[in-house]
Design a protein around this motif. Structure first.
Motif, PDB file in Angstrom:
ATOM      1  N   LYS A   1     -71.036 -46.031 -10.190  1.00  0.00           N
ATOM      2  CA  LYS A   1     -71.277 -46.720  -8.917  1.00  0.00           C
ATOM      3  C   LYS A   1     -70.391 -46.135  -7.817  1.00  0.00           C
ATOM      4  O   LYS A   1     -70.845 -45.949  -6.681  1.00  0.00           O
ATOM      5  CB  LYS A   1     -70.981 -48.217  -9.095  1.00  0.00           C
ATOM      6  N   GLU A   2     -69.162 -45.807  -8.196  1.00  0.00           N
ATOM      7  CA  GLU A   2     -68.232 -45.266  -7.202  1.00  0.00           C
ATOM      8  C   GLU A   2     -68.707 -43.894  -6.709  1.00  0.00           C
ATOM      9  O   GLU A   2     -68.636 -43.588  -5.517  1.00  0.00           O
ATOM     10  CB  GLU A   2     -66.829 -45.147  -7.799  1.00  0.00           C
ATOM     11  N   GLU A   3     -69.193 -43.087  -7.655  1.00  0.00           N
ATOM     12  CA  GLU A   3     -69.695 -41.765  -7.250  1.00  0.00           C
ATOM     13  C   GLU A   3     -70.914 -41.907  -6.345  1.00  0.00           C
ATOM     14  O   GLU A   3     -71.068 -41.177  -5.359  1.00  0.00           O
ATOM     15  CB  GLU A   3     -70.044 -40.947  -8.493  1.00  0.00           C
ATOM     16  N   ALA A   4     -71.801 -42.834  -6.712  1.00  0.00           N
ATOM     17  CA  ALA A   4     -72.995 -43.029  -5.890  1.00  0.00           C
ATOM     18  C   ALA A   4     -72.616 -43.517  -4.497  1.00  0.00           C
ATOM     19  O   ALA A   4     -73.152 -43.035  -3.487  1.00  0.00           O
ATOM     20  CB  ALA A   4     -73.929 -44.028  -6.560  1.00  0.00           C
ATOM     21  N   ASP A   5     -71.683 -44.439  -4.440  1.00  0.00           N
ATOM     22  CA  ASP A   5     -71.256 -44.946  -3.130  1.00  0.00           C
ATOM     23  C   ASP A   5     -70.650 -43.825  -2.290  1.00  0.00           C
ATOM     24  O   ASP A   5     -70.896 -43.741  -1.080  1.00  0.00           O
ATOM     25  CB  ASP A   5     -70.216 -46.067  -3.314  1.00  0.00           C
ATOM     26  N   ALA A   6     -69.872 -42.967  -2.950  1.00  0.00           N
ATOM     27  CA  ALA A   6     -69.261 -41.850  -2.228  1.00  0.00           C
ATOM     28  C   ALA A   6     -70.331 -40.917  -1.680  1.00  0.00           C
ATOM     29  O   ALA A   6     -70.239 -40.419  -0.554  1.00  0.00           O
ATOM     30  CB  ALA A   6     -68.304 -41.092  -3.147  1.00  0.00           C
ATOM     31  N   TYR A   7     -71.361 -40.707  -2.494  1.00  0.00           N
ATOM     32  CA  TYR A   7     -72.453 -39.841  -2.050  1.00  0.00           C
ATOM     33  C   TYR A   7     -73.130 -40.425  -0.809  1.00  0.00           C
ATOM     34  O   TYR A   7     -73.350 -39.727   0.188  1.00  0.00           O
ATOM     35  CB  TYR A   7     -73.474 -39.681  -3.183  1.00  0.00           C
ATOM     36  N   PHE A   8     -73.457 -41.712  -0.875  1.00  0.00           N
ATOM     37  CA  PHE A   8     -74.175 -42.305   0.252  1.00  0.00           C
ATOM     38  C   PHE A   8     -73.288 -42.444   1.488  1.00  0.00           C
ATOM     39  O   PHE A   8     -73.770 -42.366   2.610  1.00  0.00           O
ATOM     40  CB  PHE A   8     -74.760 -43.658  -0.149  1.00  0.00           C
ATOM     41  N   LYS A   9     -72.011 -42.626   1.236  1.00  0.00           N
ATOM     42  CA  LYS A   9     -71.098 -42.687   2.385  1.00  0.00           C
ATOM     43  C   LYS A   9     -71.101 -41.352   3.126  1.00  0.00           C
ATOM     44  O   LYS A   9     -71.059 -41.289   4.348  1.00  0.00           O
ATOM     45  CB  LYS A   9     -69.681 -43.026   1.904  1.00  0.00           C
ATOM     46  N   LYS A  10     -71.182 -40.299   2.333  1.00  0.00           N
ATOM     47  CA  LYS A  10     -71.233 -38.961   2.930  1.00  0.00           C
ATOM     48  C   LYS A  10     -72.559 -38.734   3.665  1.00  0.00           C
ATOM     49  O   LYS A  10     -72.621 -38.030   4.664  1.00  0.00           O
ATOM     50  CB  LYS A  10     -71.067 -37.915   1.818  1.00  0.00           C
ATOM     51  N   GLN A  11     -73.620 -39.360   3.142  1.00  0.00           N
ATOM     52  CA  GLN A  11     -74.945 -39.140   3.704  1.00  0.00           C
ATOM     53  C   GLN A  11     -75.179 -39.891   5.000  1.00  0.00           C
ATOM     54  O   GLN A  11     -76.004 -39.502   5.816  1.00  0.00           O
ATOM     55  CB  GLN A  11     -76.009 -39.601   2.694  1.00  0.00           C
ATOM     56  N   VAL A  12     -74.513 -41.007   5.162  1.00  0.00           N
ATOM     57  CA  VAL A  12     -74.812 -41.892   6.280  1.00  0.00           C
ATOM     58  C   VAL A  12     -73.600 -42.017   7.180  1.00  0.00           C
ATOM     59  O   VAL A  12     -72.492 -42.228   6.716  1.00  0.00           O
ATOM     60  CB  VAL A  12     -75.204 -43.290   5.759  1.00  0.00           C
ATOM     61  N   SER A  13     -73.818 -41.848   8.450  1.00  0.00           N
ATOM     62  CA  SER A  13     -72.734 -42.101   9.382  1.00  0.00           C
ATOM     63  C   SER A  13     -73.206 -43.102  10.417  1.00  0.00           C
ATOM     64  O   SER A  13     -74.317 -43.014  10.926  1.00  0.00           O
ATOM     65  CB  SER A  13     -72.281 -40.786  10.037  1.00  0.00           C
ATOM     66  N   ASN A  14     -72.386 -44.061  10.677  1.00  0.00           N
ATOM     67  CA  ASN A  14     -72.677 -45.053  11.696  1.00  0.00           C
ATOM     68  C   ASN A  14     -71.931 -44.676  12.956  1.00  0.00           C
ATOM     69  O   ASN A  14     -70.713 -44.503  12.946  1.00  0.00           O
ATOM     70  CB  ASN A  14     -72.239 -46.449  11.222  1.00  0.00           C
ATOM     71  N   VAL A  15     -72.667 -44.540  14.027  1.00  0.00           N
ATOM     72  CA  VAL A  15     -72.069 -44.172  15.301  1.00  0.00           C
ATOM     73  C   VAL A  15     -72.294 -45.321  16.265  1.00  0.00           C
ATOM     74  O   VAL A  15     -73.394 -45.861  16.353  1.00  0.00           O
ATOM     75  CB  VAL A  15     -72.706 -42.881  15.853  1.00  0.00           C
ATOM     76  N   GLY A  16     -71.258 -45.678  17.007  1.00  0.00           N
ATOM     77  CA  GLY A  16     -71.402 -46.764  17.969  1.00  0.00           C
ATOM     78  C   GLY A  16     -70.853 -48.057  17.410  1.00  0.00           C
ATOM     79  O   GLY A  16     -70.534 -48.166  16.234  1.00  0.00           O
TER      80      GLY A  16
END
Lengths: 321, 495
Positions: free
Chosen positions: B96-111
Motif C-alpha cells: 500500500k505504501e509503494e502504491a501511495d508513493a506511486y500515485f503521489k508522484k503521479q498527481v500534483s495538486n496546484v492551487g
C-alpha cells in the motif's frame, strides 16, 4: 527480542521435549526421509497399524446415502496444538494430524456445467462418475508441514528463493488454515505422499454441488454468510471447516482458497467456445477464494493457471482417491 | 524407533539452546514491500488492485512496479496494456505504501485546497512525451495563476489536479476515473497523446464529465459526437492534408512514413497515405512502439526503400531517438527531406537530442507569429519568462487555453452542473493564445448532412504551418515558416 533472535524460551523447549515423550508413548513417530516425496505408507482402516510399524492416521470414510435421506452430521476436526512451521532442514517431530478426513462420493450421474454463467462452464450436461473419495477439508498448513517435515520437500516458491512462500503464510495460529502459495506440482506431491491424488475437475464439481446438484454448496441462491469470500469481509483465509458443510459433508467448496484440480484447462465436451486462455498444459482451479464474490464461487465456475509456477495467496487444494 | 525420537528431541533442545538464529519457533520472514503474484485465467489487474490494495483504481501501480521489476528481472511480465494480461505472467503487487508513493508522484495538486477542482491530464514520464507534458504543466500553472488572480470561478479559487498519463492508454482510463471518482473534479482539460485521449474520452462520456482535449489529434476524439468532449487541437486528417500538400509542393514522389504504433500514429499514417495517393505520391509505412529506443533495423529498411522524404509520426522523445539515429545512418534531415515531429518546437530539447537536426521541417500549430494576438503575446511572455525558453510551443498554448476556456465556461454557466458547463462551452467565444476559440457544431447546432462528424465540438481554425530549422542550434522563435505561402518567411532548404 532483538531482531533475528528467535530462540525459544526454556519453557517452550521443555514443553517440546514433553510433547516428544508423549508422542513416543503413543507410538506415533516419523522417520526423516529423503527430500524427494514418496508415497506415505498406505493407510488402512481406523486405528490399524501399517506394515512398517507406524501408527497410521485414521481417515474417516463417510458413506453418502441417497439424497432423500438426510446426510450424516459433518465430520468435525479435532483440536490440534498450535505450532509454527519448522525451518527447512531442521530436526522434526510429528504432531497428530486432524484433517485427514475423507468423504465418499457415490457413483452415478450429476449435472456438470452451467449454461447461465461464464461460457467456459457450458454446456450443462449429465456426467456419470464412478465412486470416489475426497478430502472433507482443504489441506491445511499443519498437514503440509507434516509432509515437508517427513520428506524435506521444498515448494516451487522456496526453490525460487521467494520469501512469500507457504511458511510465510503459516503464521501463529494458522495450523488449520488452508496451505497457500503452492503450485499444482506442489499439491500433487503432497497428495502422492499421502497415498492420494488430486481430484479431477468433474469429481470436484460433483463433490461441490452435493447430492442435490446445487449451484452453490448450500443451495441455488448466493449467500455471503455461507462461505469465506469477498462479501464476508474477512480478506484472508480462515480455519478450514469454519462454515457449514454441503450435503455430502464436504467443507469450503466455495471460498477460503481456490483449489487445484488435475484436469487440463480446456473446453467442456460439446462446447464450441474458445477461451483465449485454454491451454492443455494449464490446470483447472476451482471454488473461488477469500476475495471472490458470487460468480466466482459458483460450484460451476472454472479458472485455470500454469501448474508449474502459479502459487498465490489464495490457491490451495484438497486430495481425492 | 523410540530411541531415535528421544535423540531427536534432545538434539532439538541442544540446538535451541545453542544456535543464536536458527529457529524452531521462527517468526515468518518479514516481508518488505509487496508480493509476487502469478496471473490465472479469471484475473484482471483492477481485481488484484481491489484485493491487495483495497482500490480497483490502483491497478496502474501494479503495472508500473511490474514493469520496473521487468527492467531488472525478465521473469516479471512487461505489461504494455493493463487490459491485456496473460495466464502465467508474474506481476508485482506493490505494498500500500509503494502504491501511495506511486500515485503521489503521479498527481500534483496546484492551487489552494478547498476550491473548485479542475482536472488536468499530461504525460510527465516515459514512454509519454515528457518534453510535451512538462511544457503543458508550465502552461497550466500560468493559466491557473491568472484565473485565481481574477477571482477564481464562481467566486472560489480553482485547484488544479494534474495527473501524469505516461502517454499510456490505460493510464488515460485510470487517470480520468481517478479525477472523477476520487478528486471530484468538475471538468477535465489537457492531454498530449491521442492514444490517451481515446480511452479518457470514454470515461468522460460514461461519467458525463465536461472535457476539453488540448493536443490529441485523432479524428475519433470528436467524431463519436460525445456531448461531454471538446477539442481545441487540430484534427489529424486535416493535418494529414497539410502534410500532403506541403510534400507535393516539394516535388516529392515517394515517402516513407515512420509512425508510432498507437491510436494516433496508425490512423494518421493511413490518412496521410490516402491523401498522398490522391496526389499521385506513393508512401510506405514503418511502425514502432512509443518508447522505442533502437531503430537500426528499421533504418536499414528505410534506406533500402530510398524515399524522397521521411515523415516522422512518432511523438515525443521517441521521435528524437529516430531522427538522430537516422542522421547518424546517413538518412537524416541533411541527407533526405524529413518532416520531424512537432515536439521539435521545443528547440532546446530538440538540439540536445538531435544535434544533426538542421533542415528538419516540422508542423507548428497555432497562429503564425505575425498574427499573434495580445493574448498570445501575453502568454508567450509569461511562458518564456517562466521556462527560460525563447518561444511557446503549440501544446503549451493549447494547455493554457484549455484551462482558461474551462474556467470561463464554468463562470458563464454560473454553475458546476455538467449540462450547464457543456452548454456554456457550446456557446462560448474565448480569446486566448490560439486565437478566438468557438465550437460551431454540437447539440446546439447539429452537424449538417454532408459535413464530417469530426467537426463536432471541434475548434475549426487552429492554424497549421510548416516551419524549418535552417541553422544548427536555431531557436524555434527564429525557425523559418516555409508553408503555406500566406505565412511564408523563407524558401525551404532542400538536401
Amino acid at each position: 527480542m532483538r531482531n533475528g533472535d528467535h530462540r525459544p524460551s526454556y519453557v517452550i523447549v521443555i514443553l517440546f521435549a514433553l510433547l516428544s515423550l508423549l508422542l513416543v508413548a503413543c507410538g506415533d513417530v516419523v522417520d526423516q526421509v529423503e527430500a524427494t516425496p514418496t508415497p506415505r505408507p498406505a493407510q488402512t482402516s481406523q486405528g490399524a497399524g501399517s506394515a512398517n510399524g507406524q501408527a497410521a492416521r485414521s481417515p474417516t470414510i463417510i458413506a453418502i446415502r441417497p439424497t432423500d435421506i438426510p446426510p450424516p452430521p459433518p465430520p468435525t476436526p479435532t483440536a490440534r496444538s498450535t505450532r509454527t512451521p519448522l525451518p527447512a532442514g531442521a530436526a522434526t517431530v510429528a504432531v497428530p494430524a486432524i484433517t485427514d478426513v475423507m468423504v465418499e462420493i457415490p457413483a452415478g450421474t450429476f449435472s456438470l456445467g452451467n449454461d447461465n454463467s461464464d461460457p467456459n462452464e457450458a454446456p450443462a450436461q449429465q456426467m456419470d462418475l464412478p465412486a470416489f473419495k475426497i478430502d472433507a477439508y482443504e489441506v491445511t498448513n499443519a498437514d503440509f508441514a507434516d509432509f515437508v517435515q517427513a520428506t524435506g520437500y521444498q515448494t516451487y516458491r522456496e526453490r525460487q528463493g521467494s520469501q512469500q512462500n507457504w511458511r510465510w503464510a503459516y503464521k501463529d495460529g494458522k495450523d488449520n488454515h488452508p496451505v497457500v502459495f503452492v503450485t499444482f506440482d506442489d499439491a500433487k506431491a503432497f497428495c502422492t505422499w499421502a497415498g492420494k491424488r488430486l481430484p479431477t475437475e468433474f469429481e470436484w464439481e460433483k463433490a461441490a454441488r452435493g447430492p442435490k446438484n446445487f449451484l452453490y454448496p448450500w443451495g441455488n441462491t448466493y449467500d455471503a454468510t455461507k462461505f469465506n469470500g469477498k462479501d464476508g469481509g474477512l480478506r484472508q483465509t480462515t480455519s478450514v471447516g469454519s462454515y457449514p458443510a454441503n450435503g455430502y459433508g464436504v467443507f469450503d467448496m466455495a471460498g477460503n482458497v481456490k483449489e487445484w484440480v488435475d484436469s487440463p484447462y480446456l473446453a467442456y465436451p460439446g462446447s464450441s467456445y474458445k477461451d483465449p486462455h485454454y491451454n492443455a498444459s494449464y490446470r483447472s482451479i476451482r471454488g473461488g477464494g477469500w476475495f471472490d464474490g458470487a460468480k466466482y464461487v459458483l460450484s460451476t465456475n472454472r479458472n485455470g493457471g500454469d501448474p508449474k509456477i502459479t502459487a498465490n495467496d489464495d490457491i490451495g487444494f484438497r486430495c481425492a482417491k | 524407533m523410540k530411541k531415535k525420537l528421544l535423540l531427536i528431541s534432545l538434539m532439538i533442545m541442544i540446538l535451541a539452546l545453542t544456535l543464536p538464529a536458527v529457529t524452531v519457533l521462527a517468526a515468518p520472514p518479514t516481508q518488505s514491500g509487496g508480493q509476487d503474484y502469478v496471473i490465472v485465467a479469471d484475473d484482471w489487474l483492477s481485481k488484484l488492485a481491489d484485493k491487495f490494495l483495497g482500490d480497483i483504481l490502483s491497478y496502474p501501480a501494479i503495472t508500473y512496479y511490474t514493469n520496473q521489476k521487468n527492467a531488472e528481472d525478465s521473469s516479471y511480465a512487461k505489461i504494455k496494456n493493463s487490459d491485456e494480461i496473460e495466464v502465467g505472467w508474474k506481476v508485482y503487487i506493490p505494498s500500500k505504501e509503494e502504491a501511495d508513493a506511486y500515485f503521489k508522484k503521479q498527481v500534483s495538486n496546484v492551487g489552494a485546497a478547498g476550491g473548485i477542482k479542475i482536472g488536468a491530464l499530461a504525460p510527465l514520464s516515459a514512454p509519454g512525451s515528457v518534453t510535451g507534458g512538462t511544457a503543458m504543466k508550465a502552461a497550466f500553472e500560468i493559466a491557473l495563476d491568472e484565473i485565481n488572480a481574477a477571482g477564481g470561478v464562481l467566486g472560489k479559487p480553482v485547484q488544479l489536479v494534474l495527473v501524469d498519463t505516461e502517454g499510456l492508454p490505460e493510464r488515460g482510463t485510470a487517470a480520468m476515473e481517478r479525477l472523477i471518482n476520487q478528486d471530484k473534479v468538475v471538468g477535465v482539460v489537457g492531454e498530449y497523446h491521442s492514444a490517451v485521449g481515446l480511452t479518457a474520452k470514454e470515461v468522460a462520456h460514461a461519467n458525463h464529465m465536461p472535457t476539453i482535449f488540448a493536443e490529441t489529434w485523432n479524428d475519433k476524439i470528436t467524431s463519436v459526437e460525445y456531448p461531454e468532449v471538446f477539442r481545441i487541437a487540430p484534427v489529424s486528417s486535416e493535418v494529414a492534408g497539410v502534410d500532403a500538400h506541403f510534400i507535393q509542393s516539394l516535388g516529392v514522389k515517394s515517402v516513407v512514413i515512420m509512425t508510432e504504433n498507437t491510436g494516433y500514429g496508425i490512423p494518421a499514417a493511413e490518412e496521410t497515405t490516402k491523401r498522398l495517393a490522391d496526389l499521385g505520391i506513393s508512401a510506405t509505412t514503418f511502425s514502432a512502439d512509443l518508447g522505442t529506443q533502437e531503430f537500426s533495423s528499421i533504418i536499414e529498411r528505410i534506406k533500402a526503400a530510398n524515399p524522397d522524404l521521411i515523415l516522422v509520426l512518432l511523438t515525443g522523445e521517441t521521435s528524437y531517438n529516430f531522427e538522430e539515429q537516422a542522421a547518424e545512418a546517413g538518412i537524416g534531415p541533411q541527407d533526405v527531406k524529413m518532416i520531424c515531429n512537432q515536439v521539435a518546437d521545443d528547440s532546446d530539447s530538440f538540439w540536445t537530442n538531435v544535434p544533426d537536426g538542421k533542415n528538419c521541417f516540422y508542423r507548428r500549430v497555432g497562429l503564425p507569429r505575425a498574427l499573434y494576438t495580445d493574448a498570445t503575446k501575453a502568454f508567450v511572455a509569461k511562458y518564456t519568462e517562466k521556462t527560460g525558453k525563447t518561444s511557446a510551443e503549440s501544446y503549451a498554448m493549447e494547455a493554457y487555453d484549455s484551462l482558461k476556456l474551462m474556467a470561463q465556461a464554468i463562470n458563464e454557466a454560473k454553475s458546476t452542473d455538467p449540462d450547464a458547463i457543456i452548454s456554456a462551452l457550446e456557446h462560448i467565444s474565448y480569446n486566448g493564445a490560439l486565437g478566438t476559440i468557438t465550437f460551431p457544431y454540437g447539440t446546439h447546432n447539429p452537424i449538417p448532412a454532408g459535413t464530417d462528424a469530426k467537426w463536432w465540438h471541434q475548434f475549426p481554425k487552429p492554424a497549421i504551418t510548416m516551419v524549418q530549422y535552417q541553422e544548427k542550434g536555431q531557436s524555434s522563435a527564429d525557425a523559418a515558416v516555409v508553408f503555406p505561402d500566406a505565412y511564408k518567411t523563407a524558401d525551404p532548404i532542400l538536401p
